[in-house]
Design a protein around this motif. Structure first.
Motif, short mmCIF file in Angstrom:
data_model
loop_
_atom_site.label_atom_id
_atom_site.label_comp_id
_atom_site.label_asym_id
_atom_site.label_seq_id
_atom_site.Cartn_x
_atom_site.Cartn_y
_atom_site.Cartn_z
N ALA A 177 -7.05 -59.36 -48.38
CA ALA A 177 -8.23 -58.61 -48.81
C ALA A 177 -9.53 -59.86 -48.53
CB ALA A 177 -8.13 -58.43 -50.32
N MET A 178 -9.15 -61.26 -48.76
CA MET A 178 -10.21 -61.98 -48.68
C MET A 178 -10.57 -61.95 -47.26
SD MET A 178 -9.53 -66.19 -48.68
CE MET A 178 -8.56 -66.14 -50.38
N LYS A 179 -9.64 -62.01 -46.25
CA LYS A 179 -10.06 -62.32 -44.94
C LYS A 179 -10.76 -60.98 -44.16
CE LYS A 179 -6.77 -65.71 -43.44
NZ LYS A 179 -7.76 -66.80 -42.94
N THR A 180 -10.43 -59.77 -44.89
CA THR A 180 -11.09 -58.77 -44.75
C THR A 180 -12.45 -58.71 -45.12
OG1 THR A 180 -9.04 -57.35 -44.79
CG2 THR A 180 -11.29 -56.15 -44.85
N ALA A 181 -12.94 -59.05 -46.11
CA ALA A 181 -14.34 -59.44 -46.92
C ALA A 181 -14.80 -60.25 -45.88
CB ALA A 181 -14.17 -59.82 -48.28
N PHE A 182 -14.33 -61.59 -45.58
CA PHE A 182 -14.92 -62.46 -44.52
C PHE A 182 -15.12 -61.69 -43.09
CE2 PHE A 182 -12.74 -66.32 -46.77
CZ PHE A 182 -13.55 -66.18 -47.79
N VAL A 207 -13.14 -59.37 -62.31
CA VAL A 207 -11.85 -58.90 -61.81
C VAL A 207 -11.86 -58.55 -60.25
CG1 VAL A 207 -10.36 -56.78 -61.69
CG2 VAL A 207 -11.32 -57.33 -63.91
N LEU A 208 -13.12 -58.20 -59.73
CA LEU A 208 -13.13 -57.95 -58.19
C LEU A 208 -13.01 -59.33 -57.50
CD1 LEU A 208 -13.53 -56.18 -55.79
CD2 LEU A 208 -16.01 -56.28 -56.05
N GLY A 209 -13.82 -60.03 -58.02
CA GLY A 209 -13.94 -61.50 -57.20
C GLY A 209 -12.75 -62.30 -57.31
N SER A 210 -12.12 -62.24 -58.34
CA SER A 210 -10.92 -62.93 -58.40
C SER A 210 -9.62 -62.43 -57.47
CB SER A 210 -10.31 -62.93 -60.06
OG SER A 210 -11.34 -63.62 -60.93
N ALA A 211 -9.68 -61.19 -57.71
CA ALA A 211 -8.60 -60.30 -57.15
C ALA A 211 -8.71 -60.49 -55.58
CB ALA A 211 -8.61 -58.76 -57.38
N VAL A 212 -9.97 -60.36 -55.06
CA VAL A 212 -10.23 -60.51 -53.67
C VAL A 212 -9.91 -61.99 -53.26
CG1 VAL A 212 -11.82 -60.25 -51.62
CG2 VAL A 212 -11.79 -58.44 -53.59
N GLY A 213 -10.47 -62.98 -54.15
CA GLY A 213 -10.41 -64.20 -53.71
C GLY A 213 -8.86 -64.67 -53.80
N GLN A 271 -13.10 -66.62 -38.26
CA GLN A 271 -11.64 -67.23 -38.85
C GLN A 271 -10.57 -67.54 -37.75
OE1 GLN A 271 -10.70 -64.72 -42.39
NE2 GLN A 271 -12.02 -63.23 -41.38
N VAL A 272 -9.67 -68.14 -37.99
CA VAL A 272 -8.36 -68.25 -37.01
C VAL A 272 -7.89 -66.92 -36.90
CG1 VAL A 272 -8.23 -70.55 -37.77
CG2 VAL A 272 -6.89 -68.81 -39.12
N LYS A 273 -7.03 -66.63 -35.90
CA LYS A 273 -6.57 -65.46 -35.71
C LYS A 273 -5.27 -65.28 -36.47
CE LYS A 273 -5.34 -63.93 -31.54
NZ LYS A 273 -4.76 -63.62 -30.36
N TYR A 274 -5.17 -64.28 -37.04
CA TYR A 274 -4.03 -63.70 -38.26
C TYR A 274 -3.22 -62.58 -37.94
CZ TYR A 274 -7.17 -60.99 -40.71
OH TYR A 274 -8.16 -60.25 -41.38
N GLN A 275 -2.14 -62.52 -38.37
CA GLN A 275 -1.30 -61.06 -38.41
C GLN A 275 -0.87 -60.84 -40.09
OE1 GLN A 275 1.86 -59.91 -35.99
NE2 GLN A 275 0.65 -60.29 -33.97
N THR A 276 -0.85 -59.78 -40.33
CA THR A 276 -0.50 -59.24 -41.62
C THR A 276 0.88 -58.60 -41.77
OG1 THR A 276 -1.48 -57.10 -41.84
CG2 THR A 276 -2.77 -58.98 -42.52
N VAL A 277 1.77 -59.03 -42.50
CA VAL A 277 2.98 -58.61 -42.46
C VAL A 277 3.56 -58.19 -43.96
CG1 VAL A 277 5.59 -59.24 -41.99
CG2 VAL A 277 3.71 -60.38 -40.85
N ALA A 279 -19.56 -62.62 -50.54
CA ALA A 279 -18.74 -61.62 -49.77
C ALA A 279 -17.63 -60.94 -50.73
CB ALA A 279 -18.30 -62.08 -48.39
N VAL A 280 -17.03 -61.92 -51.31
CA VAL A 280 -16.12 -61.62 -52.34
C VAL A 280 -16.39 -61.25 -53.84
CG1 VAL A 280 -14.26 -63.01 -50.98
CG2 VAL A 280 -15.45 -63.88 -53.17
#
Length: 356
Positions: free
Chosen positions: A137-142, A126-132, A149-155, A291-292
């Motif tokens: 959430a994936m980028k937070t774990a990374f 469940v955890l690995g699938s959801a985060v992946g 990683q490349v720069k990004y914004q969440t919206v 990580a995930v």
């Protein structure tokens, strides 16, 4: 010795329904190969687009490429609760092999159901699938694992739809922070569904509006001039990384059509990159996997900025495709693990992880 019954679960309610069927056919063929036929018996389970589970002859018809003859009482249920009346064959499954791509397939929902069944299953929990699946959430774990990683914004959808006064300011911030081109992506859709590459304010506004129709969480990433390389991972707590491959294509970016249409993209294995860079990518792929909290299998995608030698992680796919154009099985084939052996190893990894 009796054969182990493998519940091959495919179809599903996502937009990748058809891709899942093609992947399932490849896996069924591998499990029926000479080296696996004495070990495994394949029990197909087809999830219709409306969520209704089919087993037995109907599921086999879909697997064989035929149009199943589904009776009205089997297809469209009058009572929504009937969708959870699983085919009787489900009780005899020894290990599940879900090959469901996208939402309601690789996002932890089906994995939770299979966990409740208390039967081993291939792939992440469940955890690995959801985060992946969730790109935010994936980028937070990374980031926590120290992976560049490349720069990004969440919206959020609320920022886009709820207050018209906020939207122009949001676009101003994205333009100032990320610039053009940039990529707008729903956080929880797989295989490039709903993704747009934008080069202007008008395109950005349209892409954000479109992405909000798919998901309440959106991510916007800065564009980067780079080669796209991928690495496959296999195992559980001590995973192994495959050789590194490269994706090349003529379309504007690696969208859904390019990914799943034969001839639209070329897979180059091994990627023509320095050995030190390949080793770095393999190391980062394993770190991303851990990580995930992934398990069994994953494909990890990277950007290799050749001009600077920089490697940036893009994303992890915890249930990659197994079609004829899919990179995951091809990477392992080149790395010395042919398709039939790979299917066996994935089942063995599932059994190993299930041990108390």
């Amino acid at each position: 010795m009796s054969k182990m019954r493998v519940g091959l679960l495919f179809g599903g309610r996502s937009g990748e329904h058809e891709v899942s069927i093609v992947s399932a056919r490849s896996i069924a063929k591998a499990l029926k190969s000479e080296q696996n036929a004495q070990k495994y018996e394949v029990l197909p389970f087809y999830i219709q687009k409306d969520g209704f589970w089919q087993g037995g002859e109907t599921a086999q018809q879909v697997l064989d490429g035929e149009v199943p003859q589904v009776g009205e009482e089997e297809g469209k249920y009058a009572n929504p609760k009937s969708r959870w009346q699983f085919p009787p064959e489900a009780d005899s499954v020894d290990v599940w092999f879900p090959i469901l791509h996208g939402p309601n397939g690789e996002d932890g929902t089906v994995q939770g159901l299979l966990s409740l069944m208390q039967v081993p299953f291939v792939g992440s929990g469940v955890l690995g699938s959801a985060v992946g699946m969730d790109k935010i959430a994936m980028k937070t774990a990374f980031a926590q694992a120290g992976l560049p990683q490349v720069k990004y914004q969440t919206v959020s959808r609320a920022q886009i739809w709820s207050n018209p006064c906020v939207f122009p300011k949001l676009c101003d911030e994205i333009e100032a922070d990320l610039g053009y081109p940039c990529f707008v992506k729903p956080a929880n859709l797989g295989s490039s569904v709903g993704i747009a590459k934008v080069r202007s304010r008008t395109q950005l506004e349209a892409a954000l509006d479109s992405a909000a129709s798919y998901d309440r969480r959106i991510i916007v990433e800065a564009g980067v001039v780079a080669r796209e390389v991928e690495c496959a991972v296999l195992g559980n707590d001590n995973p192994q990384a495959s050789a590194v491959g490269e994706i090349t294509y003529k379309s504007d970016f690696y969208d859904y059509e390019t990914k799943y249409t034969e001839g639209k993209a070329d897979l180059i294995i091994p990627a023509n990159i320095p050995a030190a860079v390949a080793a770095q990518i393999q190391d980062m792929a394993v770190k991303a996997f851990l990580a995930v909290d992934a398990a069994g299998l994953a494909r990890v995608d990277f950007f290799y900025v050749e001009s600077t030698g920089e490697v940036l992680i893009n994303e992890i796919n915890t249930l990659p495709g197994f079609t004829s154009t899919s990179m995951y099985p091809q990477l392992w084939g080149y790395s010395g693990v042919p398709f039939a052996e790979l299917a066996d190893k994935l089942i063995q990894a599932a059994l190993e992880r299930y041990k108390p």
